[in-house]
Design a protein around this motif. Structure first.
Motif, short mmCIF file in Angstrom:
data_model
loop_
_atom_site.label_atom_id
_atom_site.label_comp_id
_atom_site.label_asym_id
_atom_site.label_seq_id
_atom_site.Cartn_x
_atom_site.Cartn_y
_atom_site.Cartn_z
N THR A 1 9.97 4.87 -7.11
CA THR A 1 11.07 4.10 -6.53
C THR A 1 10.63 2.68 -6.18
O THR A 1 11.30 1.70 -6.54
N ALA A 2 9.53 2.55 -5.45
CA ALA A 2 9.05 1.22 -5.06
C ALA A 2 8.62 0.42 -6.28
O ALA A 2 8.85 -0.79 -6.35
N TRP B 1 -0.16 10.90 3.04
CA TRP B 1 -0.97 9.84 2.42
C TRP B 1 -0.16 8.58 2.20
O TRP B 1 -0.68 7.47 2.35
N VAL B 2 1.11 8.73 1.85
CA VAL B 2 1.98 7.56 1.69
C VAL B 2 2.12 6.83 3.02
O VAL B 2 2.03 5.60 3.09
N VAL C 1 9.30 -0.55 2.33
CA VAL C 1 9.22 -0.17 0.91
C VAL C 1 10.02 1.11 0.69
O VAL C 1 9.86 2.09 1.43
N PRO C 2 10.91 1.13 -0.32
CA PRO C 2 11.70 2.35 -0.55
C PRO C 2 10.83 3.47 -1.12
O PRO C 2 10.14 3.28 -2.12
N VAL C 3 10.85 4.58 -0.44
CA VAL C 3 10.10 5.76 -0.90
C VAL C 3 11.05 6.96 -0.89
O VAL C 3 11.69 7.23 0.12
N ALA D 1 0.83 -1.21 0.00
CA ALA D 1 0.00 0.00 0.00
C ALA D 1 0.86 1.25 0.00
O ALA D 1 0.55 2.24 -0.69
N HIS D 2 1.95 1.24 0.78
CA HIS D 2 2.86 2.39 0.77
C HIS D 2 3.38 2.64 -0.64
O HIS D 2 3.40 3.78 -1.13
N GLY D 3 3.85 1.56 -1.29
CA GLY D 3 4.42 1.71 -2.63
C GLY D 3 3.40 2.17 -3.65
O GLY D 3 3.70 3.00 -4.52
#
Length: 217
Positions: free
Chosen positions: A37-38, A96-97, A80-82, A25-27
């Motif tokens: 990135t993700a 939101w992320v 997750v890479p952000v 969900a983050h990605g």
């Protein structure tokens, strides 16, 4: 020992889904707001193998279950890479992320609540009790993960949300806590403070789900 093995078997699916969908969900939301990135790293995926951390997803949860007698469960996946600098509005979109993961856990907690109600409505057979236990644990895992990540401690999601909401100077100062975030969390965990914060809130969430679905607690 047999009881613990049964608990691990029943917990495996809820834990894997809770962690995998949380990170995915983050990605997904980061991609929506402009950071690929993700996506480029292949982390916007429902494949658990892309998110599992051997220590945080497997070893630590098993050890905590062993030492707590099956009463406590805690773990994490590979973050997750952000790259927040690539978001269209970095400070605003960060909210939101960060919130996407806990919201995914809330949705899953509701889904497991629905599953628990279904298991209690089905005729009793060899599958209803394991399904009921899995749904019950699925609610606890997702509620616990949601509330844990909403704690305002960087780099937890709650810390990111706080940084997004604070004025710029205070946000910069608060973000400097991040290198100490994990040691602070471990200290809270083993001192019992974390449980004293989370358990009452988890009880409230469980009560609300019981009201919504009218299932037997």
């Amino acid at each position: 020992m047999d009881q613990l093995i049964q608990t691990l078997a029943i917990a495996a699916l809820p834990v894997i889904f809770a962690i995998t969908l949380h990170e995915a969900a983050h990605g997904y939301v980061a991609r929506h707001f402009g950071d690929l990135t993700a996506y480029a790293a292949g982390r916007i995926s429902l494949n658990p193998l892309r998110h599992i951390d051997p220590v945080g997803t497997i070893l630590i949860p098993v050890l905590i279950l062993l030492f707590s007698g099956g009463s406590l469960l805690f773990g994490y996946a590979k973050p997750v890479p952000v790259d927040f600098g690539r978001l269209r509005r970095p400070k605003q979109d960060m909210l939101w992320v960060a919130a996407a993961g806990p919201l995914a856990n809330l949705a899953m907690a509701i889904g497991w609540g629905c599953m628990l109600k279904l298991a209690q409505l089905l005729p009793v057979n060899a599958y209803t009790l394991p399904l009921e236990r899995m749904a019950d644990l699925g609610m606890d895992v997702n509620i616990g993960l949601m509330l844990l990540n909403l704690l305002p401690i960087p780099p937890l999601d709650g810390g990111r949300i706080a940084v997004s909401l604070l004025p710029y100077r205070q946000a910069v100062a608060f973000s400097r806590v991040e290198p100490w975030g994990f040691p602070i969390l471990i200290l809270l965990l083993f001192s019992g403070v974390l449980a004293s914060i989370l358990y009452p809130l988890m009880g409230i969430m469980r009560y609300l789900l019981a009201l919504i679905f009218n299932f037997q607690a």
